[in-house]
Design an enzyme around this catalytic site. Structure first.
Site, mmCIF file in Angstrom:
data_model
loop_
_atom_site.group_PDB
_atom_site.id
_atom_site.type_symbol
_atom_site.label_atom_id
_atom_site.label_comp_id
_atom_site.label_asym_id
_atom_site.label_seq_id
_atom_site.Cartn_x
_atom_site.Cartn_y
_atom_site.Cartn_z
ATOM 1 N N GLY A 57 -1.339 -7.855 -10.165
ATOM 2 C CA GLY A 57 -2.318 -6.836 -10.495
ATOM 3 C C GLY A 57 -3.580 -7.426 -11.084
ATOM 4 O O GLY A 57 -3.553 -8.520 -11.684
ATOM 5 N N ASN A 58 -4.691 -6.727 -10.914
ATOM 6 C CA ASN A 58 -5.948 -7.163 -11.500
ATOM 7 C C ASN A 58 -6.913 -5.996 -11.600
ATOM 8 O O ASN A 58 -6.834 -5.041 -10.845
ATOM 9 C CB ASN A 58 -6.563 -8.332 -10.695
ATOM 10 C CG ASN A 58 -6.436 -8.111 -9.194
ATOM 11 O OD1 ASN A 58 -7.027 -7.184 -8.653
ATOM 12 N ND2 ASN A 58 -5.662 -8.951 -8.531
ATOM 13 N N SER A 67 -7.580 -16.091 -12.428
ATOM 14 C CA SER A 67 -6.491 -16.266 -11.469
ATOM 15 C C SER A 67 -5.261 -16.895 -12.107
ATOM 16 O O SER A 67 -5.369 -17.928 -12.768
ATOM 17 C CB SER A 67 -6.999 -17.169 -10.335
ATOM 18 O OG SER A 67 -5.958 -17.493 -9.459
ATOM 19 N N GLY A 68 -4.109 -16.274 -11.932
ATOM 20 C CA GLY A 68 -2.834 -16.879 -12.280
ATOM 21 C C GLY A 68 -2.617 -17.205 -13.744
ATOM 22 O O GLY A 68 -1.896 -18.145 -14.069
ATOM 23 N N TYR A 85 29.994 26.163 -30.177
ATOM 24 C CA TYR A 85 29.977 24.779 -29.747
ATOM 25 C C TYR A 85 28.896 23.907 -30.375
ATOM 26 O O TYR A 85 27.736 24.287 -30.450
ATOM 27 C CB TYR A 85 29.802 24.708 -28.229
ATOM 28 C CG TYR A 85 29.904 23.314 -27.694
ATOM 29 C CD1 TYR A 85 31.143 22.734 -27.472
ATOM 30 C CD2 TYR A 85 28.766 22.558 -27.459
ATOM 31 C CE1 TYR A 85 31.251 21.442 -26.998
ATOM 32 C CE2 TYR A 85 28.861 21.262 -26.984
ATOM 33 C CZ TYR A 85 30.111 20.715 -26.758
ATOM 34 O OH TYR A 85 30.209 19.423 -26.294
ATOM 35 N N SER A 114 -9.630 -13.963 -10.161
ATOM 36 C CA SER A 114 -8.487 -13.506 -9.369
ATOM 37 C C SER A 114 -8.747 -13.701 -7.885
ATOM 38 O O SER A 114 -9.868 -13.483 -7.410
ATOM 39 C CB SER A 114 -8.252 -12.013 -9.640
ATOM 40 O OG SER A 114 -7.430 -11.468 -8.632
ATOM 41 N N SER A 115 -7.722 -14.114 -7.160
ATOM 42 C CA SER A 115 -7.879 -14.354 -5.727
ATOM 43 C C SER A 115 -8.315 -13.107 -4.973
ATOM 44 O O SER A 115 -8.853 -13.206 -3.872
ATOM 45 C CB SER A 115 -6.567 -14.876 -5.150
ATOM 46 O OG SER A 115 -6.206 -16.075 -5.787
ATOM 47 N N ASP A 116 -8.073 -11.931 -5.543
ATOM 48 C CA ASP A 116 -8.472 -10.695 -4.861
ATOM 49 C C ASP A 116 -9.942 -10.353 -5.102
ATOM 50 O O ASP A 116 -10.409 -9.294 -4.671
ATOM 51 C CB ASP A 116 -7.573 -9.538 -5.317
ATOM 52 C CG ASP A 116 -6.144 -9.715 -4.828
ATOM 53 O OD1 ASP A 116 -5.971 -10.153 -3.672
ATOM 54 O OD2 ASP A 116 -5.202 -9.435 -5.578
ATOM 55 N N HIS A 171 0.865 -3.685 -7.751
ATOM 56 C CA HIS A 171 1.993 -3.562 -6.827
ATOM 57 C C HIS A 171 2.972 -2.555 -7.422
ATOM 58 O O HIS A 171 4.171 -2.803 -7.450
ATOM 59 C CB HIS A 171 2.670 -4.918 -6.600
ATOM 60 C CG HIS A 171 1.909 -5.852 -5.721
ATOM 61 N ND1 HIS A 171 2.456 -6.478 -4.635
ATOM 62 C CD2 HIS A 171 0.608 -6.248 -5.739
ATOM 63 C CE1 HIS A 171 1.542 -7.240 -4.049
ATOM 64 N NE2 HIS A 171 0.414 -7.119 -4.710
ATOM 65 N N HIS A 181 -6.089 -3.158 -8.800
ATOM 66 C CA HIS A 181 -5.085 -3.454 -7.769
ATOM 67 C C HIS A 181 -3.750 -3.699 -8.457
ATOM 68 O O HIS A 181 -3.679 -4.487 -9.399
ATOM 69 C CB HIS A 181 -5.499 -4.689 -6.971
ATOM 70 C CG HIS A 181 -4.462 -5.163 -6.012
ATOM 71 N ND1 HIS A 181 -3.794 -4.322 -5.153
ATOM 72 C CD2 HIS A 181 -3.954 -6.404 -5.775
ATOM 73 C CE1 HIS A 181 -2.934 -5.016 -4.431
ATOM 74 N NE2 HIS A 181 -2.997 -6.279 -4.785
ATOM 75 N N ASP A 227 -4.924 17.439 -8.880
ATOM 76 C CA ASP A 227 -5.737 17.245 -10.083
ATOM 77 C C ASP A 227 -6.521 15.937 -10.049
ATOM 78 O O ASP A 227 -7.523 15.791 -10.741
ATOM 79 C CB ASP A 227 -4.843 17.236 -11.344
ATOM 80 C CG ASP A 227 -4.400 18.645 -11.754
ATOM 81 O OD1 ASP A 227 -5.035 19.625 -11.322
ATOM 82 O OD2 ASP A 227 -3.417 18.742 -12.511
ATOM 83 N N HIS A 276 1.277 -3.765 2.054
ATOM 84 C CA HIS A 276 0.798 -4.469 0.872
ATOM 85 C C HIS A 276 0.918 -3.554 -0.365
ATOM 86 O O HIS A 276 1.989 -3.500 -0.969
ATOM 87 C CB HIS A 276 -0.636 -4.924 1.129
ATOM 88 C CG HIS A 276 -1.215 -5.823 0.092
ATOM 89 N ND1 HIS A 276 -2.198 -6.738 0.344
ATOM 90 C CD2 HIS A 276 -0.959 -5.936 -1.237
ATOM 91 C CE1 HIS A 276 -2.514 -7.376 -0.771
ATOM 92 N NE2 HIS A 276 -1.769 -6.910 -1.736
#
Lengths: 237, 237, 237, 237
Positions: B32-33, B49-50, B235, B78-80, B101, B99, B124, B175
């Protein structure tokens, strides 16, 4: 150890076990109850009836005789007391009983089906399918309902020739699970595992009958794996 | 406000938004990013990144130009990055992109289906079905993969005549989801809601096609309700 | 660095990795185990057998030789030791092995099916389907069961020509998953991802085959979207 | 007790009840709202509109008259105010109302189906199926939408002859659940239970119609149970 100290420790264990039901997400609100028996002292310790977890404390746990009658001036025991009392009477090696409405075990109970032994997670704890006992009749319900719930459980186990020590759990149809063990910790462990294997069994049935022919395209599989791994990797989220 | 301060605040927001993805259970590991654009300053701020969430801090967020190139000496973005850059270029009113997953959105993406608008929770936030864009071709993947992911998203939205402000989310086939918004907070909110409506839509389809004739017997319903409610209630768990 | 210090750090990593299995909700009770090998020192470090997470500490981790025999006076290693030992022997580039009973991976194992690669979340970590190895025979079970579990895993990977570094996970039929990696952190990461992709794959199969024709009525979609967004918005929960 | 003090306590309860919706994972973002009525003082206390949980505090809760109009200078009440007001008017024994978009209850609402009473967990709280009211018409939506939502709820309960005290919950089609109770705590409890029984009912339908013939092989069941239990047990994870 003096009986007073033994009782104090029983109350402490039963109290903590009730809290654990909540921590393990096996119950909502005040659902569920745990009891422990001391066969030498001829007493059962159980959660009081309808007390919230905020108000609960170890010393509020109720001590009853083997017929489930509170000894002296105490709070009312859990309404399921008589189910517990009957199981202790019928199964002499049980040291503790747990009742929950854990979600996945209830799903099987409501479907009226045994939880099949589909794998080793199940086999590590339950030596065969976890049975689903029949529904109570109108007569059994209008009579001593909670005690009769105990009768139906014992009847199921005896009729099917199940070893109650090797399969320490049962579902009551349209209701939910009871588990037990030699100790309170083991009885709660069995309630935890029962819900997990109930969930796993449901998923196993779904996956077994499902399948797709389509997959991720090979070039997309290559791209994603190889941009993260190996000598040409460049990817980081 | 001086640009330096603006950038510092952008970094802080982007950093906190990345943490929120984890808190909301939309991501595992470093998946995610989140990015944020400032169109006046012509800069984008994005996660490096990473980098693990333990090592991450606001000042490690990467500042790039509008082509996604880091300005000066910084960590790799980030690679994206190029997917984000292309979306900012194509959708002038977007202030932030997310982004993930997230599990249920990915299930729909992997099935290659739009998430249908089945109720008001969806309505909504998303003014119509959330589209699933096509898979990239071999050529698009072997070329500039991340930028082409942006192309495929934009192509889908334009071809279908979708208003990107009214449906601030898309799935990329096989994806996962991208969401956006005028602010970083809204873009993350949309990622949160997207996963919920994806889960709800799945359950809606299941329930719509399922049914049972059997129910709990009336006498058991009576017993359980009436032992807890009304003048003869007795009860408590 | 002296061997003693190396071993101390291995124990610390293996201990923390076991705790992480619990934090990531991959295990219940004391299920699951993690080991790490040091091929230069010819030792394996693994969780002791049947110790609860409350009692566990880094210094209780067990050091064995490459045949899985504890060196000197230590606690008993996890019963799955021999499966680990056989995998280390067969796969020379593995640095760590993880065994869990994570829910969704077990569902696929119990169904006896490979987990298909349906998307990039899978492809980022596993270069192809995650295989499900066959069940052990009666003979293999009555013999050295744990070592034979290792044999069956290796047999599956060799027969199918799988690159064990590119697909660092397997399911043992009716049992559950084993994952591995060059480091302990990566082996646990793979266990985390395996359960997520197992869950996603199940949902993907469901959604792919399901569909409804009905939707939310257009006027309700309009109302809900437009009361929250645009110039006539008035809604707040 | 003076009215001021009564109002202060109402605000405190309503505030805490809103927080509990979030803690019980019944809502995301600022979805959901809780109100409480005092019929002697002729006032309703409800959550303000569109305020985040971070900014919310007990004194920000809004006090309205029985027609839902804020008394004096206050924040805007939740947009669902008029639905609450109409239900209080129609059901004189209701003391509190809760609206959520809890996941499983919404799934049934989106499918447009009653939640069937499949077991005692349901029967303990809802004396029969939880009804799903019809969708609103175009006219009802373009008119006073929130008040008409109340009309449709009341219409469903009256037409079906349901006792609103015995079944303190309803689903609005394509929308979501409303629950109520004599006190705010009970109204929230009912929202909690409703989502659980909605989830359980879904699982019950799945399990009822599913089955497999295959099981774990007997020798594997024996091996796993017996290596952990009885006199030849040797296993610990």
């Amino acid at each position: 150890m003096m009986s007073e100290e033994i009782i104090k420790e029983m109350k402490e264990r039963v109290y903590r076990a009730n809290l654990r039901l909540s921590e393990e997400k096996l119950i909502k609100l005040t659902w569920g109850n745990v009891s422990e028996i001391n066969r030498e002292l001829c007493i059962i310790v159980i959660k009081p009836s309808g007390v919230s977890y905020e108000e609960m404390s170890a010393d509020k746990m109720v001590v009853t005789d083997l017929r489930g009658q509170p000894i002296g001036d105490q709070m009312k025991p859990s309404s399921d007391m008589m189910t517990h009392a009957h199981l202790y009477e019928s199964f002499p090696k049980i040291g503790s009983i747990v009742h929950t409405h854990s979600e996945h075990a209830v799903m099987w109970a409501q479907a009226g089906k045994d939880i099949p032994a589909y794998g080793t997670t199940h086999a590590d704890h339950f030596f065969g399918d976890v049975p689903c006992a029949r529904e109570l009749t109108t007569e059994e319900i209008s009579g001593e309902y909670e005690r009769n719930t105990g009768h139906v459980i014992v009847e199921c186990i005896l009729e099917r020739g199940i070893d109650y020590e090797a399969v320490p759990a049962i579902l009551v149809k349209s209701h939910g699970p009871f588990t037990w063990g030699s100790t309170t910790e083991k009885a709660v462990d069995n309630a935890v595992v029962l819900d997990v294997v109930a969930k796993m069994a449901m998923g196993t049935e779904y996956i077994s009958k499902s399948s797709l022919t389509k997959k991720i395209p090979q070039y997309l599989l290559d791209k994603h794996y190889l941009r993260k791994h190996g000598k040409n990797a460049y990817y980081g989220q």
